[in-house]
Motif scaffolding. Structure first.
Motif, PDB file in Angstrom:
ATOM      1  N   UNK A  98       1.124  -1.267  -0.082  1.00  0.00           N
ATOM      2  CA  UNK A  98       0.096  -0.122  -0.472  1.00  0.00           C
ATOM      3  C   UNK A  98       1.197   1.259   0.480  1.00  0.00           C
ATOM      4  N   UNK A  99       0.687   2.211  -0.605  1.00  0.00           N
ATOM      5  CA  UNK A  99       1.840   3.435  -0.717  1.00  0.00           C
ATOM      6  C   UNK A  99       0.373   4.419  -0.220  1.00  0.00           C
ATOM      7  N   UNK A 100       1.533   5.428   0.010  1.00  0.00           N
ATOM      8  CA  UNK A 100       0.509   6.675   0.558  1.00  0.00           C
ATOM      9  C   UNK A 100      -0.536   6.802  -0.678  1.00  0.00           C
ATOM     10  N   UNK A 101      -0.643   7.061  -1.612  1.00  0.00           N
ATOM     11  CA  UNK A 101      -1.356   7.479  -2.569  1.00  0.00           C
ATOM     12  C   UNK A 101      -2.485   6.907  -2.172  1.00  0.00           C
ATOM     13  N   UNK A 102      -2.357   5.496  -2.059  1.00  0.00           N
ATOM     14  CA  UNK A 102      -4.062   4.716  -1.805  1.00  0.00           C
ATOM     15  C   UNK A 102      -4.834   5.200  -0.518  1.00  0.00           C
ATOM     16  N   UNK A 103      -3.140   5.656   0.516  1.00  0.00           N
ATOM     17  CA  UNK A 103      -4.223   6.082   1.893  1.00  0.00           C
ATOM     18  C   UNK A 103      -4.691   7.516   1.503  1.00  0.00           C
ATOM     19  N   UNK A 104      -4.483   8.148   0.447  1.00  0.00           N
ATOM     20  CA  UNK A 104      -4.560   9.390   0.861  1.00  0.00           C
ATOM     21  C   UNK A 104      -5.942   9.213   0.075  1.00  0.00           C
ATOM     22  N   UNK A 105      -6.456   8.327  -0.675  1.00  0.00           N
ATOM     23  CA  UNK A 105      -7.373   7.970  -1.151  1.00  0.00           C
ATOM     24  C   UNK A 105      -8.591   6.933  -0.548  1.00  0.00           C
ATOM     25  N   UNK A 106      -7.708   6.764   0.415  1.00  0.00           N
ATOM     26  CA  UNK A 106      -9.255   6.168   1.867  1.00  0.00           C
ATOM     27  C   UNK A 106      -9.576   6.962   1.955  1.00  0.00           C
ATOM     28  N   UNK A 107      -8.696   8.537   3.002  1.00  0.00           N
ATOM     29  CA  UNK A 107      -9.822   9.350   3.407  1.00  0.00           C
ATOM     30  C   UNK A 107      -9.956  10.362   2.734  1.00  0.00           C
ATOM     31  N   UNK A 108      -9.790   9.895   1.203  1.00  0.00           N
ATOM     32  CA  UNK A 108     -10.590  11.400   0.420  1.00  0.00           C
ATOM     33  C   UNK A 108      -9.840  12.318   0.614  1.00  0.00           C
ATOM     34  N   UNK A 109      -8.699  12.234   0.697  1.00  0.00           N
ATOM     35  CA  UNK A 109      -7.793  13.889   1.063  1.00  0.00           C
ATOM     36  C   UNK A 109      -7.459  14.447  -0.259  1.00  0.00           C
ATOM     37  N   UNK A 110      -8.681  15.354  -1.088  1.00  0.00           N
ATOM     38  CA  UNK A 110      -7.951  16.059  -1.932  1.00  0.00           C
ATOM     39  C   UNK A 110      -6.566  16.931  -2.419  1.00  0.00           C
ATOM     40  N   UNK A 111      -6.278  16.111  -3.489  1.00  0.00           N
ATOM     41  CA  UNK A 111      -4.361  16.472  -3.508  1.00  0.00           C
ATOM     42  C   UNK A 111      -4.568  17.393  -4.994  1.00  0.00           C
ATOM     43  N   UNK A 112      -4.255  18.371  -5.025  1.00  0.00           N
ATOM     44  CA  UNK A 112      -3.421  19.219  -5.676  1.00  0.00           C
ATOM     45  C   UNK A 112      -2.566  18.140  -7.116  1.00  0.00           C
ATOM     46  N   UNK A 113      -2.447  18.532  -7.998  1.00  0.00           N
ATOM     47  CA  UNK A 113      -2.096  17.328  -9.238  1.00  0.00           C
ATOM     48  C   UNK A 113      -0.898  16.861  -8.250  1.00  0.00           C
ATOM     49  N   UNK A 114      -1.157  15.522  -8.770  1.00  0.00           N
ATOM     50  CA  UNK A 114      -0.100  14.790  -7.717  1.00  0.00           C
ATOM     51  C   UNK A 114       1.373  14.764  -8.939  1.00  0.00           C
ATOM     52  N   UNK A 115       2.123  14.342  -8.173  1.00  0.00           N
ATOM     53  CA  UNK A 115       3.003  14.875  -8.819  1.00  0.00           C
ATOM     54  C   UNK A 115       3.615  13.374  -9.677  1.00  0.00           C
ATOM     55  N   UNK A 116       3.930  13.923 -10.864  1.00  0.00           N
ATOM     56  CA  UNK A 116       4.521  12.649 -12.048  1.00  0.00           C
ATOM     57  C   UNK A 116       5.569  12.545 -12.141  1.00  0.00           C
ATOM     58  N   UNK A 117       5.501  10.751 -11.848  1.00  0.00           N
ATOM     59  CA  UNK A 117       7.384  10.420 -11.486  1.00  0.00           C
ATOM     60  C   UNK A 117       7.670  10.580 -13.051  1.00  0.00           C
ATOM     61  N   UNK A 118       8.726  11.547 -12.723  1.00  0.00           N
ATOM     62  CA  UNK A 118       9.407  11.230 -14.496  1.00  0.00           C
ATOM     63  C   UNK A 118      10.206  10.630 -14.225  1.00  0.00           C
ATOM     64  N   UNK A 119      10.143   9.351 -15.082  1.00  0.00           N
ATOM     65  CA  UNK A 119      10.424   8.545 -16.224  1.00  0.00           C
ATOM     66  C   UNK A 119      11.808   8.532 -16.310  1.00  0.00           C
ATOM     67  N   UNK A 120      12.988   8.220 -15.821  1.00  0.00           N
ATOM     68  CA  UNK A 120      14.680   8.165 -16.652  1.00  0.00           C
ATOM     69  C   UNK A 120      14.010   7.723 -18.174  1.00  0.00           C
ATOM     70  N   UNK A 121      14.525   7.532 -18.964  1.00  0.00           N
ATOM     71  CA  UNK A 121      14.333   6.892 -20.167  1.00  0.00           C
ATOM     72  C   UNK A 121      16.287   6.871 -20.252  1.00  0.00           C
ATOM     73  N   UNK A 122      16.637   5.243 -19.423  1.00  0.00           N
ATOM     74  CA  UNK A 122      18.167   5.307 -20.030  1.00  0.00           C
ATOM     75  C   UNK A 122      18.397   5.087 -21.080  1.00  0.00           C
ATOM     76  N   UNK A 123      19.225   5.397 -21.504  1.00  0.00           N
ATOM     77  CA  UNK A 123      19.825   5.697 -23.188  1.00  0.00           C
ATOM     78  C   UNK A 123      20.158   4.758 -23.372  1.00  0.00           C
TER      79      UNK A 123
END
Lengths: 252, 450
Positions: B1-26
């Motif tokens: 369970x990640x923090x994302x799921x917990x926040x969902x359960x408590x209905x906590x409103x979040x501003x834009x979820x930070x998108x993880x930038x996947x580093x694309x390794x060359x």
């Protein structure tokens, strides 16, 4: 249980035997042509009775197990004299197995004899140049033959009654009173050996006594040291008490 | 369970979820056979990262420019003949002024005693008065020439005079040097400059000839040892180490034991238990009290439980029953053998019923024994008392010292009896000797440690 198996309780009978070998080296003159060229000695291994009676009637047969390289190594002799004469070049252990008359209801007795062809090296032991008797080492006779003969006694513990009769047919434990050149094992040798052992025993007992004295001395010094230490400690305690008293006086 | 799921359960409103930038390794572009191999691996990438190492020689790089090499003349300043040589040098640029290996040609700065200083400093109180000024100068010349390589100096030393050993030369050189340096130091002191290094050097110049000779002798002896001696030495060292360890262990154990004895806070003095006798006494007294306690307990249980007593008495009865037949067997045979043998005409009984004298018994080799012996036949020599191999070897060596063969000459009854007594006495002697040793070492340890 068959009646003859009944044993005579609380009695044991001992019968002396000697076993060993004699060996004489070949030289160019007396070597028979039938003997292989590499054979250097002619030897005889035997089991005999050293007593006056020369009675070995309690023995049914003697089996000599010779070295495997000798033709027909397992030799059985059914009647006295229990001996084997062979030619050879090397020393080895002869396994001797004595079987007793069926009346005895006994298992055979087995022992070893180290066949000696070469004389005992006098440089090894320096007991006045004489070879210790009965050590199984080769003794050189005046005629140049080498001899290694050991004395032992067969102990029949609680023999069966029938066997007891055979054993007590004749007095079977009478040795010659004097040592002879042919047979060294006699009452005389026994007395000499006893004398030597008793002397050694006296020496050992003396050493034990002196060693015990030393232990006592050591313990005595130890006690003294402990006493000294205790006295010192008492003195120290006294001093401390006095000091404490002084301090108490001061504080008051 | 990640923090994302917990926040969902408590209905906590979040501003834009930070998108993880996947580093694309060359991805490394693999070529040739390696690529084919990696394709074979498919989805299952190995847990271990394997780096392809090329096992082939690198291909000659023909594209890059060749390095520049120049033919340069140079002069070696440590030579005094000014020889001009040339060598290849890599790269472009100004050629260095100094030859790079010049710096390694170092000459020792040795004091140089001239006639005047010799007269002034050394001649006055010269302990080695068989040295002349000329020879001393010659020695210093040689030292300079061969850079204090003493073996070579000693080898080349060729002066008309008394024969000099290596140690003689060293002693002379160091003593003269010391004198000169002390003088120089004095002058410097007067001038107010003190050189620490110089005073240290003066101290270091104390040469002890006899010590040096001894040292060499020791070394020679060390080198001249035979393999047997080396082995013996090693074994001695090992043994000594073992002794030390044993002593340490014993001390530690003793300390632990004393600590243990001390634990009930006894007021009595402990020093009486510090030796083996004291300990043995204590042990005995403790054992005694322990035993008496046990005995009391047994008595108590016997009294309280009648069942136990019944079994006890049964046991006792059984024992008695067992003993009785034995006695009935033994007694008649020894005292009156007629009773055991049913037929009086039996020759065995007849023989036994006759009262045999000791001589007759000996003649038949007869002997009686009360103890139970295994019926059967054996050689008397097999019944000679033997000990543990370690003890037996010691007994044998003691017998040899006494001039008694390890196997008695005649294995007759009397001799074996005496022989067994003798070996028994020898073992007790060995035991007492061992005891003495242990007491002595113990005392030494105890008194040294205090």
């Amino acid at each position: 249980m068959a009646p003859h198996v009944k044993r005579v309780k609380n009695i044991s009978i001992s019968r002396p035997i000697i076993y060993g070998n004699t060996a004489s080296p070949f030289d160019a003159t007396n070597k028979p042509s039938s003997v292989p060229s590499d054979h250097t000695h002619s030897w005889t291994v035997f089991v005999r009775d050293p007593t006056k009676s020369q009675d070995l009637s309690m023995i049914k047969k003697v089996v000599f197990k010779l070295h495997d390289t000798i033709r027909n190594p397992l030799r059985t002799i059914e009647s006295p004299p229990f001996e084997i004469t062979e030619t050879g070049w090397g020393e080895f252990e002869v396994i001797i197995k004595i079987f007793f008359q069926p009346e005895s209801n006994e298992k055979p007795v087995q022992f070893y004899h180290h066949l000696k062809l070469h004389p005992y090296n006098p440089q090894v032991g320096e007991s006045g140049g004489t070879v210790p008797v009965g050590s199984g080492s080769g003794v050189v006779n005046p005629d140049g033959t080498v001899e290694s003969v050991l004395y032992d006694e067969l102990m029949f513990n609680e023999p069966t009654e029938d066997f007891f009769k055979i054993l007590t047919n004749k007095p079977g434990h009478l040795l010659n009173s004097k040592k002879t050149t042919e047979l060294v094992y006699s009452d005389e040798l026994e007395q000499e050996e006893l004398f030597r052992i008793n002397n050694a025993l006296g020496e050992v007992q003396e050493q034990i006594l002196s060693a015990r004295k030393k232990i006592q001395e050591l313990e005595f010094t130890n006690k003294q040291r402990i006493q000294q230490q205790q006295e010192q400690e008492k003195e120290q305690e006294h001093k401390q008490e006095q000091e404490n008293d002084d301090e108490n006086v001061d504080s008051e | 369970m990640s923090s994302h799921d917990i926040l969902d359960v408590f209905n906590v409103q979040r501003s834009e979820p930070p998108k993880k930038k996947k580093k694309i390794e060359p991805k490394k572009q693999l070529s040739g056979i390696n690529r084919e191999l990696y394709q074979l691996l498919g989805e299952n990438t190995p847990a271990l990262h394997l780096k392809p190492t090329s096992k082939f020689r690198k291909r000659l790089d023909t594209n890059s420019k060749a390095a520049a090499w120049r033919w340069v003349k140079f002069k070696n300043n440590s030579r005094d003949d000014g020889l001009q040589l040339s060598h290849w040098m890599k790269g472009i640029g100004p050629s260095p002024e100094k030859y790079q290996f010049e710096q390694y040609n170092q000459k020792l700065k040795l004091p140089d005693p001239d006639d005047v200083t010799y007269e002034r400093l050394i001649k006055e109180n010269d302990e080695e008065n068989d040295w002349t000024c000329e020879e001393t100068k010659y020695l210093f010349k040689m030292c300079k020439l061969y850079d204090l390589r003493w073996i070579i100096i000693n080898d080349r030393y060729n002066y008309q005079g008394p024969a000099r050993s290596l140690e003689d030369l060293k002693q002379r050189f160091y003593s003269v040097c010391q004198k000169i340096l002390i003088d120089e130091n004095k002058i410097l002191k007067e001038a107010g400059i003190l050189d620490e290094n110089k005073t240290k050097l003066i101290d270091a110049l104390n040469f002890d000839k006899s010590k040096e000779i001894d040292r060499k002798k020791y070394l020679e002896r060390l080198l001249g040892r035979s393999p047997a001696e080396i082995a013996e030495e090693e074994s001695l060292v090992i043994e000594a180490r073992r002794f030390e360890q044993a002593a340490q262990k014993m001390l530690a154990e003793r300390a632990a034991l004393l600590h243990l004895l001390d634990s009930p806070a006894s007021t009595a003095n402990i020093s009486q238990y510090s030796n083996s006798q004291g300990l043995a006494q204590l042990y005995n007294s403790l054992m005694f009290t322990d035993k008496s306690k046990k005995r009391k307990q047994e008595q108590d249980t016997a009294v309280t439980s009648s069942a136990g007593m019944a079994t006890d008495s049964k046991k006792l009865n059984k024992k008695q029953q067992q003993q009785q037949p034995q006695q009935s067997q033994q007694q008649p045979e020894i005292i009156s053998p007629q009773q055991t043998t049913p037929q009086p005409e039996n020759p065995v009984a007849q023989l036994l019923s006759k009262k045999l004298t000791a001589q007759e018994e000996a003649a038949y080799g007869l002997s009686y024994h009360a103890e139970r012996l295994q019926p059967g036949v054996h050689l008397r020599s097999s019944k000679i008392a033997s000990y543990k191999p370690s003890v037996q070897t010691k007994v044998n060596s003691t017998l040899n010292e006494l001039g008694i063969p390890n196997r008695p000459a005649m294995i007759s009854k009397k001799i074996v009896e005496r022989f067994d007594i003798l070996t028994d006495a020898i073992t007790t002697l060995l035991e007492t000797k061992k005891q003495i040793d242990s007491i002595e070492t113990e005392q030494n340890l105890v008194w040294n440690s205090q």
